[in-house]
Structure formats: C-alpha cells, structure tokens
Design an enzyme around this catalytic site. Structure first.
Site, mmCIF file in Angstrom:
data_model
loop_
_atom_site.group_PDB
_atom_site.id
_atom_site.type_symbol
_atom_site.label_atom_id
_atom_site.label_comp_id
_atom_site.label_asym_id
_atom_site.label_seq_id
_atom_site.Cartn_x
_atom_site.Cartn_y
_atom_site.Cartn_z
ATOM 1 N N GLU A 1 1.099 -1.142 0.193
ATOM 2 C CA GLU A 1 -0.012 0.074 0.008
ATOM 3 C C GLU A 1 1.223 1.245 0.145
ATOM 4 O O GLU A 1 0.294 2.239 -0.152
ATOM 5 C CB GLU A 1 -0.747 0.251 1.525
ATOM 6 N N HIS B 1 10.211 -26.234 -1.315
ATOM 7 C CA HIS B 1 9.812 -27.673 -1.705
ATOM 8 C C HIS B 1 8.436 -27.261 -3.060
ATOM 9 O O HIS B 1 8.167 -28.338 -3.947
ATOM 10 C CB HIS B 1 9.002 -28.908 -0.857
ATOM 11 N N LYS C 1 -13.207 -0.207 -3.521
ATOM 12 C CA LYS C 1 -14.179 -0.066 -3.173
ATOM 13 C C LYS C 1 -15.366 0.376 -3.416
ATOM 14 O O LYS C 1 -16.421 0.532 -3.083
ATOM 15 C CB LYS C 1 -13.623 0.741 -1.285
#
Length: 420
Positions: A280, A301, A410
């Site tokens: 951010e 792995h 948003k």
C-alpha cells in the site's frame, strides 16, 4: 540495544557508493517525518511520546475485558487487525490459561479470535457457532465504520450479543477503536455508550500497530505493551536508511519483487503485515517493489526451483530468530545426518544452505537477525520496517501514506452491491 537486532547488508550486491547516492534523499525524508508535517506521519514519534494516561487506560480496560469474557473477538481488516494478529502469532500464537498468573489468580486470558478480515459466510457462521456457549466481548476497529468486511461482521456479532445478553449488557461488552470525532462508528459509540479509543488522526491503518488499534487487543491477550513500545524506540537509524536505499538501488537494477523469507512459522502473519505495509505504501504511479513472502523450509519444496533458476527479478529479505522459544531433539533412529540433532540445528542448516545456494545464483539478500521472539523484538521489527518503508517510498518518488487504488476497488464494489 537491549536485544541484539542485526541487519546484514553484505550480500545485497549494492555498493557503498550506490547507497551514498540516496544520502540527501534520506535526509529530506527524515526531516519530513520529524517535522510532524506529514498528514499521516504521526506514527513516527509514537514510541518516544506515548500518552501515559492513554496507556494506563488501555491496560485497565484490558484487565476489565479479561474479567468479562472467555472469548475476545477483534473485528477489522488490513491494518485494523494484521498487526495484532502478527504479534500474537510471533509470541507463540496462544496464551494458555495456566500462564495467566501474572494478572492475578482471579484473571484468565480469553481466547482471541478475528472477524471481518474476509467476507466468507462460512467463516463467520462457524465463528458464531464456536462462541454460542461462551462469554464474549467484541472489539470493532474501523476508522470510518463503513468498510464492508468489518461492518458486516460487526452487525452479525452485535446481533448475536443482543440476543444473548440484551442490548444494555451487550453495549458493556462492545469496545471500539475508531475516529476521534467523525464517522458512523463514532456516532454509534456516542449513541450506545461503548467504551472507545481513538485512532490518531495522523496515523494510517498500516502504520497503526503501536496505537490502540494494536495495543488494546494485545493487552487483552497478555502482551507486555510497555516492552513492545520500548522495543520500537530501540532502533538503528543507519540500518533503516541503508535498507531503504538498497531497496531503491535494487529496483534500478531490475529487481521488481522482494521476498520476505522466514524459517519460523511464527513469522507468517508478520510477513502478511509487511506485504500490506510495503504494497500500500509503494505500489502506486506505476512504481513499487512487489512484496511477497515464503515460509521455509516448507516453500522450498514448491518454490525452490524458481528461486534458484527462475526469472531473476527478485531479491530476498531473510528474517531469523537466533534463539527460538523451544526445541526438540530428533531421535537417533532417524539415522543419517539427522539422528541426534536438534530441530533448531537442522533449521539453521537449512537457512545457511539456502543462503549459500542463493549466493551462487547471484540473488541479492538482506538478513535480519533478532535474538528472541518476544514483545521487545516485535516492537523493534515493527518500527524498523515502518520507518524504512516510509523512507523507501520517499526515495521512489511516491507518497507512502495514501492508497488511492484501494478507494477505487471499494467504489466499484459498492456499485456491484447496489445492483444485487
């Protein structure tokens, strides 16, 4: 320093001359932060000037909450919950009731759960089932009170408390951390009489760990918040500057991803906090280093091949605890190179082996060692990265305290909801 906090830049593949190019920019960045003129730069001075009365009220409120409930639910998303969750996991994730003697024999440490950090109906329905027969308190953390995830979860859990206790008693079990003066949550606090704390006006969510946003839940969980703040105040300023400069120098060399590598599971949520902090703060205007994290040796792995021979666009920051909380010895029956060795020794061998392999592959590395995984060290880590991140953002030419892209998604989400 009370605790050893060592940052090794020797394998970062950035010369002192390259770091020196950023000296004036770092001075300017420090001056901005120290001036308290930045709209969201208030976190910078918190470890050195924390209001003693507020800290006392946080501790007293935490003690009252411990007497009230068996389960304490922290409702929030992003910076409203990640710091506290990261600290709890870093310190051991759980605080067994038999270790509550420091609060007095009559006080127990409640279980800490989190809500509103996702929009999953399954998650929140399961949580409602889990707490049905338990004594519960809520802590809603939201500056505005309108963030979808936290607003939805708060409504669900508040209604459950109303049914269980009645509205008046439920209000005594709801605690809020929100804006000092405005917003829908502040209005509700005033109307319902919830105990509340303020998110400082000049501190953004991802920089709020050392405010009531993080301190209240951590105090409830039994964390020594005085030690946390003391660790935050114990810093190596030169290391912060050097780290910020190295990140920008590596960007110029084509490194677009920073991988936070850790060898203790207790770092998992701390790395999640780091991803938000750097993502951010720096990811804007077409710039920024993409923050990622890997938990070793598990992820070796799955990602080890790419790390050694994949596209060379990344560097690593290694997080290490020199003295882990506990250890276990591998039985001799394991045979070979493992039999009789401690798990921590094998883990250290993995760390050293991976670093040697990274070096051969010419992967730039920064290594950060702390002595122990306690509250003091967590405070050191938080403030080190907060400051280095802000300085790094300044050096890259962006405002490290805004997040216009977050507001964009948003707004689009609200449009979709209105059509449903």
């Amino acid at each position: 320093m009370k605790h050893d906090f060592h940052v090794d830049f020797s394998l970062a593949d950035v010369s002192p001359e390259e770091i020196g190019l950023y000296r004036s920019g770092l001075r300017e960045g420090r001056a901005k932060l120290a001036s308290q003129g930045e709209a969201y730069g208030g976190w910078y001075s918190i470890p050195f000037r924390y209001d003693g009365k507020e800290l006392r009220r946080i501790k007293d409120t935490a003690a009252r909450i411990r007497r009230q409930c068996e389960v304490f639910i922290v409702i929030g998303i992003g910076g409203s919950y990640l710091g506290a969750r990261a600290c709890l996991q870093f310190l051991g994730e759980s605080f067994p009731r038999e270790k509550a003697e420091s609060f007095g024999a009559e006080e127990l440490v409640p279980e800490i759960y989190f809500a509103g950090q996702n929009l999953s109906g399954s998650y929140h329905a399961d949580l409602l089932d889990l707490i049905r027969e338990k004594e519960v308190c809520l802590c809603i953390i939201s500056k505005s009170g309108t963030t979808a995830e936290s607003a939805a979860a708060f409504a669900l859990l508040k209604e459950a408390l109303h049914r269980k206790y009645g509205k008046e008693e439920a209000a005594r079990r709801i605690y809020a951390v929100t804006d000092r003066r405005k917003g829908s949550l502040r209005e509700e606090v005033i109307a319902e009489g919830y105990e509340s704390f303020a998110v400082p006006d000049d501190v953004g969510g991802r920089y709020s760990v050392l405010t009531p946003v993080g301190l209240l839940p951590l105090a409830v969980a039994g964390v020594d918040v005085d030690e946390l703040l003391a660790g935050a105040a114990d810093q190596n300023l030169q290391a912060q500057d050097t780290y910020a400069a190295i990140r920008n120098a590596l960007w110029k060399k084509g490194k677009r991803i920073e991988i936070f590598e850790s060898y203790e599971p207790s770092f998992f949520y701390f790395c999640e906090w780091l991803k938000q902090l750097f993502g951010e703060s720096e990811g804007k205007e077409g710039r920024g280093i993409f923050p990622a994290s890997l938990q070793f040796s598990t992820d070796l792995h799955s990602m080890g091949q790419f790390l050694q021979e994949g596209t060379p666009i990344f560097f690593t920051t290694i997080l290490n605890i020199r003295e882990p909380r506990r250890d276990a010895v591998i039985p001799e029956s394991a045979g070979g190179v493992l039999g009789g060795k401690s798990m921590n020794d094998v883990n250290r061998a993995a760390l050293e082996g991976v670093m040697k392999a990274h070096r051969k592959a010419e992967i730039p590395m920064v290594r950060i060692d702390i002595t122990r995984g306690d509250a003091y060290a967590f405070g050191q880590l938080v403030y080190f990265f907060e400051t280095a991140c802000a300085l790094s953002g300044y050096l890259s030419g962006v405002d490290p305290f805004d997040q216009p892209g977050v507001e964009s998604y948003k707004a689009e989400m609200r449009k979709v909801l209105q059509t449903m």
